[in-house]
Design a protein around this motif. Structure first.
Motif, short mmCIF file in Angstrom:
data_model
loop_
_atom_site.label_atom_id
_atom_site.label_comp_id
_atom_site.label_asym_id
_atom_site.label_seq_id
_atom_site.Cartn_x
_atom_site.Cartn_y
_atom_site.Cartn_z
N GLU A 80 -4.33 -4.18 -3.17
CA GLU A 80 -4.51 -5.21 -4.71
C GLU A 80 -3.40 -6.26 -4.69
N LEU A 82 -1.34 -7.37 -2.25
CA LEU A 82 -1.51 -8.12 -1.02
C LEU A 82 -2.65 -8.96 -0.95
N GLN A 83 -3.77 -8.75 -1.66
CA GLN A 83 -4.93 -9.64 -1.90
C GLN A 83 -4.43 -10.67 -2.84
N ARG A 85 -1.63 -11.98 -2.68
CA ARG A 85 -0.60 -12.60 -1.88
C ARG A 85 0.59 -12.45 -2.26
N ALA A 109 -5.03 -6.07 5.92
CA ALA A 109 -4.77 -6.85 4.58
C ALA A 109 -3.79 -7.86 4.47
N ASN A 112 -4.74 -10.64 6.81
CA ASN A 112 -5.80 -11.74 6.02
C ASN A 112 -5.14 -12.69 5.12
N HIS A 113 -4.22 -11.95 4.32
CA HIS A 113 -3.79 -12.74 3.20
C HIS A 113 -2.46 -13.50 3.34
N ARG A 114 -1.96 -13.40 4.48
CA ARG A 114 -0.86 -14.22 5.08
C ARG A 114 0.41 -13.73 4.46
N ARG A 276 3.77 -12.64 8.89
CA ARG A 276 2.69 -11.76 8.24
C ARG A 276 2.09 -10.66 8.73
#
Length: 285
Positions: A80, A82-83, A85, A109, A112-114, A276
């Motif tokens: 959550e 990481l989503q 960022r 994850a 994907n969210h850099r 990342r």
């Protein structure tokens, strides 16, 4: 340079240790604490001046988060964050396929969210496996003995204290998983006394003869008295067919929660420089 603002997610023993350690950091700052709904809103001691929220989005300026929740909740909380960022640091203990699956999920994850994530940033996992690997790298041929002695109770040893050159001594006994009794003796020596001679005298004493006894020199016994924290002994002994027989010995007594908090803060300091994806903790990461 402004401090990297860090949120602490969860305020159990580990979270409290992390939050308190952040107050004394020169490179990191405490952005606030995230607690589950229904948890007390007031924080203890010096932490009471810092904000408390039920979600990280309600804290301002968060640039990284230390995930200090139970192991079975770490993955969900970390994903959550990481989503959103927010880079994360966690120290959940997994092994084998469970560890690989955990790392893969966080790596995907984070990529994907850099953002970056640091996995296993604690005492174990984290520092302990690195120490074992270092010992085995330095002495490639040999065997490693590792003992934990949690809550080892130490008492003054009159028998050891009477040995010439010993200023004072504390001793403790721990029975390993194999049932073998192991003695740990900590000695404070008089000026000029030689540890090797003291060790030989202790080994010859009927009280310790025939049993595994580890003898360690300390600067002051007062630093050990009343300290019943976890203890470990890591002993690597070489078995080379030629040349000197090498050996490395690490003896430590510590609070594993406090040590894990220091490791998590070390990982957090590295976050801005990491690419990342997920990274397994290493000293000098």
């Amino acid at each position: 340079m402004p401090k990297l603002q860090v949120a602490v997610v969860g305020l159990g023993r580990l979270g409290l240790a992390c939050a308190e350690a952040l107050l004394d950091e020169s490179e990191l700052g405490l952005a606030g604490v995230v607690r589950r709904p229904g948890a007390p809103a007031a924080l203890p001691g010096r932490l009471q001046l810092y904000p408390v929220a039920t979600h990280v989005r309600d804290l301002e300026g968060v640039r990284a988060a230390l995930v200090c929740v139970p192991a079975d909740a770490v993955l969900g909380v970390a994903l959550e964050l990481l989503q959103a960022r927010i880079p994360v640091v966690e120290c959940a203990c997994f092994e084998g396929k469970a560890l690989e699956s955990h790392h893969t999920a966080l790596d995907e994850a984070a990529d994907n969210h850099r953002v970056a994530a640091v996995v296993g940033a604690g005492w174990d996992p984290g520092v302990l496996p690195l120490l074992r690997s270092a010992f085995e790298m330095l002495i490639p041929h040999g065997h490693t003995m590792f003992h934990r002695h949690p809550g080892l109770h130490l008492h003054h040893s009159a028998a050891v204290a009477e040995i010439h050159g010993v200023k004072g001594a504390l001793a403790g006994e721990y029975r390993g998983d194999n049932g073998e009794s192991q003695h740990y003796v900590y000695v404070e020596l008089e000026r000029g006394a030689e540890l090797a001679k003291i060790q030989a005298a202790i080994a010859a004493d009927p009280l310790f003869a025939g049993e595994v006894t580890q003898v360690f020199q300390v600067a002051r016994l007062s630093e050990l008295e009343g300290n019943d924290g976890q203890g470990v002994v890591l002993d690597r002994r070489g078995s080379a067919t030629h040349g000197p027989h090498q050996s490395l010995l690490l003896e430590a007594r510590f609070d594993p929660t406090a040590i894990s908090a220091r490791v998590m803060l070390d990982a957090a300091r590295k976050i801005p420089a990491l690419r990342r994806g997920a990274h397994r903790y290493a000293i000098g990461l």
